[in-house]
Design a protein around this motif. Sequence first.
Motif, PDB file in Angstrom:
ATOM      1  N   CYS A  59       1.001  -1.350   0.074  1.00  0.00           N
ATOM      2  CA  CYS A  59       0.139   0.113   0.182  1.00  0.00           C
ATOM      3  C   CYS A  59       0.663   1.142  -0.017  1.00  0.00           C
ATOM      4  O   CYS A  59       1.766   1.363   0.810  1.00  0.00           O
ATOM      5  CB  CYS A  59      -0.932  -0.106   1.367  1.00  0.00           C
ATOM      6  SG  CYS A  59      -1.914   1.548   1.355  1.00  0.00           S
ATOM      7  N   CYS A  60       0.630   2.119  -0.719  1.00  0.00           N
ATOM      8  CA  CYS A  60       1.311   3.503  -1.102  1.00  0.00           C
ATOM      9  C   CYS A  60       0.317   4.545  -0.845  1.00  0.00           C
ATOM     10  O   CYS A  60      -0.413   5.023  -1.757  1.00  0.00           O
ATOM     11  CB  CYS A  60       1.821   3.429  -2.447  1.00  0.00           C
ATOM     12  SG  CYS A  60       3.422   5.050  -2.454  1.00  0.00           S
ATOM     13  N   PRO A  61       0.522   4.969   0.276  1.00  0.00           N
ATOM     14  CA  PRO A  61      -0.537   6.244   0.543  1.00  0.00           C
ATOM     15  C   PRO A  61       0.008   7.629  -0.210  1.00  0.00           C
ATOM     16  O   PRO A  61       1.034   7.674  -0.225  1.00  0.00           O
ATOM     17  CB  PRO A  61      -0.811   6.282   2.126  1.00  0.00           C
ATOM     18  CG  PRO A  61       0.820   5.993   2.465  1.00  0.00           C
ATOM     19  CD  PRO A  61       1.262   4.869   1.359  1.00  0.00           C
ATOM     20  N   ASP A  62      -1.012   8.516  -0.340  1.00  0.00           N
ATOM     21  CA  ASP A  62      -0.714   9.848  -0.716  1.00  0.00           C
ATOM     22  C   ASP A  62      -0.364  10.885   0.263  1.00  0.00           C
ATOM     23  O   ASP A  62      -1.141  11.552   0.717  1.00  0.00           O
ATOM     24  CB  ASP A  62      -1.946  10.367  -1.547  1.00  0.00           C
ATOM     25  CG  ASP A  62      -1.661  11.672  -2.138  1.00  0.00           C
ATOM     26  OD1 ASP A  62      -0.544  12.171  -2.312  1.00  0.00           O
ATOM     27  OD2 ASP A  62      -2.716  12.470  -2.776  1.00  0.00           O
ATOM     28  N   ILE A  63       1.053  10.635   0.624  1.00  0.00           N
ATOM     29  CA  ILE A  63       1.293  11.883   1.660  1.00  0.00           C
ATOM     30  C   ILE A  63       1.424  13.003   1.346  1.00  0.00           C
ATOM     31  O   ILE A  63       1.364  14.012   2.197  1.00  0.00           O
ATOM     32  CB  ILE A  63       2.627  11.041   2.255  1.00  0.00           C
ATOM     33  CG1 ILE A  63       3.722  11.064   1.432  1.00  0.00           C
ATOM     34  CG2 ILE A  63       2.493   9.798   3.005  1.00  0.00           C
ATOM     35  CD1 ILE A  63       5.132  11.077   1.882  1.00  0.00           C
ATOM     36  N   PHE A  64       1.300  13.443   0.001  1.00  0.00           N
ATOM     37  CA  PHE A  64       1.127  14.835  -0.289  1.00  0.00           C
ATOM     38  C   PHE A  64      -0.329  15.487  -0.315  1.00  0.00           C
ATOM     39  O   PHE A  64      -0.412  16.624  -0.782  1.00  0.00           O
ATOM     40  CB  PHE A  64       1.891  15.200  -1.605  1.00  0.00           C
ATOM     41  CG  PHE A  64       3.356  15.120  -1.646  1.00  0.00           C
ATOM     42  CD1 PHE A  64       4.201  15.149  -0.485  1.00  0.00           C
ATOM     43  CD2 PHE A  64       4.161  14.944  -2.710  1.00  0.00           C
ATOM     44  CE1 PHE A  64       5.522  14.987  -0.472  1.00  0.00           C
ATOM     45  CE2 PHE A  64       5.427  15.002  -3.001  1.00  0.00           C
ATOM     46  CZ  PHE A  64       6.214  15.016  -1.577  1.00  0.00           C
ATOM     47  N   TRP A  65      -1.379  14.762   0.099  1.00  0.00           N
ATOM     48  CA  TRP A  65      -2.629  15.149  -0.023  1.00  0.00           C
ATOM     49  C   TRP A  65      -2.776  16.533   0.620  1.00  0.00           C
ATOM     50  O   TRP A  65      -3.680  17.285   0.257  1.00  0.00           O
ATOM     51  CB  TRP A  65      -3.410  14.066   0.388  1.00  0.00           C
ATOM     52  CG  TRP A  65      -3.389  13.866   1.967  1.00  0.00           C
ATOM     53  CD1 TRP A  65      -2.704  13.183   2.782  1.00  0.00           C
ATOM     54  CD2 TRP A  65      -4.458  14.232   2.895  1.00  0.00           C
ATOM     55  NE1 TRP A  65      -2.925  13.112   3.949  1.00  0.00           N
ATOM     56  CE2 TRP A  65      -4.163  14.046   4.570  1.00  0.00           C
ATOM     57  CE3 TRP A  65      -5.781  14.964   2.796  1.00  0.00           C
ATOM     58  CZ2 TRP A  65      -4.930  14.353   5.336  1.00  0.00           C
ATOM     59  CZ3 TRP A  65      -6.438  15.497   3.979  1.00  0.00           C
ATOM     60  CH2 TRP A  65      -5.867  15.129   5.183  1.00  0.00           C
ATOM     61  N   ARG A  66      -2.052  16.933   1.677  1.00  0.00           N
ATOM     62  CA  ARG A  66      -2.499  17.969   2.377  1.00  0.00           C
ATOM     63  C   ARG A  66      -1.890  19.028   1.682  1.00  0.00           C
ATOM     64  O   ARG A  66      -2.386  20.249   2.063  1.00  0.00           O
ATOM     65  CB  ARG A  66      -1.861  18.070   3.758  1.00  0.00           C
ATOM     66  CG  ARG A  66      -2.206  16.934   4.791  1.00  0.00           C
ATOM     67  CD  ARG A  66      -1.431  16.811   6.167  1.00  0.00           C
ATOM     68  NE  ARG A  66      -1.804  15.879   6.827  1.00  0.00           N
ATOM     69  CZ  ARG A  66      -2.830  15.832   7.983  1.00  0.00           C
ATOM     70  NH1 ARG A  66      -3.513  17.213   7.998  1.00  0.00           N
ATOM     71  NH2 ARG A  66      -3.021  14.856   8.471  1.00  0.00           N
ATOM     72  N   ILE A  67      -1.221  18.884   0.877  1.00  0.00           N
ATOM     73  CA  ILE A  67      -0.680  20.110  -0.090  1.00  0.00           C
ATOM     74  C   ILE A  67      -1.439  19.970  -1.379  1.00  0.00           C
ATOM     75  O   ILE A  67      -1.977  20.969  -1.715  1.00  0.00           O
ATOM     76  CB  ILE A  67       1.025  19.887  -0.425  1.00  0.00           C
ATOM     77  CG1 ILE A  67       1.933  19.687   0.692  1.00  0.00           C
ATOM     78  CG2 ILE A  67       1.544  20.914  -1.541  1.00  0.00           C
ATOM     79  CD1 ILE A  67       3.309  19.121   0.389  1.00  0.00           C
ATOM     80  N   GLU A  68      -1.364  19.057  -2.085  1.00  0.00           N
ATOM     81  CA  GLU A  68      -2.315  18.740  -3.252  1.00  0.00           C
ATOM     82  C   GLU A  68      -2.495  17.281  -3.485  1.00  0.00           C
ATOM     83  O   GLU A  68      -1.506  16.654  -3.793  1.00  0.00           O
ATOM     84  CB  GLU A  68      -1.573  19.311  -4.568  1.00  0.00           C
ATOM     85  CG  GLU A  68      -2.261  19.188  -5.772  1.00  0.00           C
ATOM     86  CD  GLU A  68      -1.370  19.816  -7.151  1.00  0.00           C
ATOM     87  OE1 GLU A  68      -1.689  19.300  -8.092  1.00  0.00           O
ATOM     88  OE2 GLU A  68      -0.961  20.485  -6.975  1.00  0.00           O
TER      89      GLU A  68
END
Length: 233
Positions: A59-68
């Motif tokens: 599983c690879c989460p979108d850790i930039f989601w808070r930025i974009e």
Amino acid sequence: MTMPELTIQAPDGGSFSSYLALPAKTPAPAILVIQEIFGVNQVMRDTCDWLAREGYVACCPDIFWRIEPGIDITDKTDEEWKRAFELFQAFDVDKGIEDLKATLTALRSHDASTGKVGSVGYCLGGKLAYLMATRSDVDASVGYYGVGLDELMGEAGKISKPLMLHIPTEDGFVPKEAQAKVHATLDDNPQVTLHDYQGNDHAFAREGGQHYDPKAAEQANRRSLDFFKQHLS
């Protein structure tokens, strides 16, 4: 093998997506794949698919989601590199670790998972894999060419689970003195295994990248798989 998305609830509200690859046989141990500065791109999805073929829930989460949310760029153009470094500068490491810990919790309880979870990260993700070893109860962590680790050696005393770091000696983003500090701090830690890759540069395991070295990448990947087999079985 199926590749659904997994939505993770953030600890402070909101949610973010992650790419999920399932092995042919479940339940299986899980591996949390931590992205580079290019988002959850094809390289990261391919990494998850590779780990799924090796028998892991990946599983690879979108850790930039808070930025974009939904960043998916490559290392092929100057414009993309510029955007990647902007994201790197804007990224909140502490919030990112909290999001990774939320993903860890979700993977532990996932129907396809045995409850054993490791983490593996690359570049920025290599730094975060080290921090997962110091700030979470992840079962084992692997970091490839982590950046800025020398500034985080004050947390080394918190490492309680196995950690492996792959260190290219000619890393353009990690000076020799920084590498030396990591070695000086971690060489005698029984939980930590360090592997140096003589003559290799940053991202030597990124297939298709400028510094990709098939032989070194294969060696590092084999070491990582053996490590996870030992600690996640």
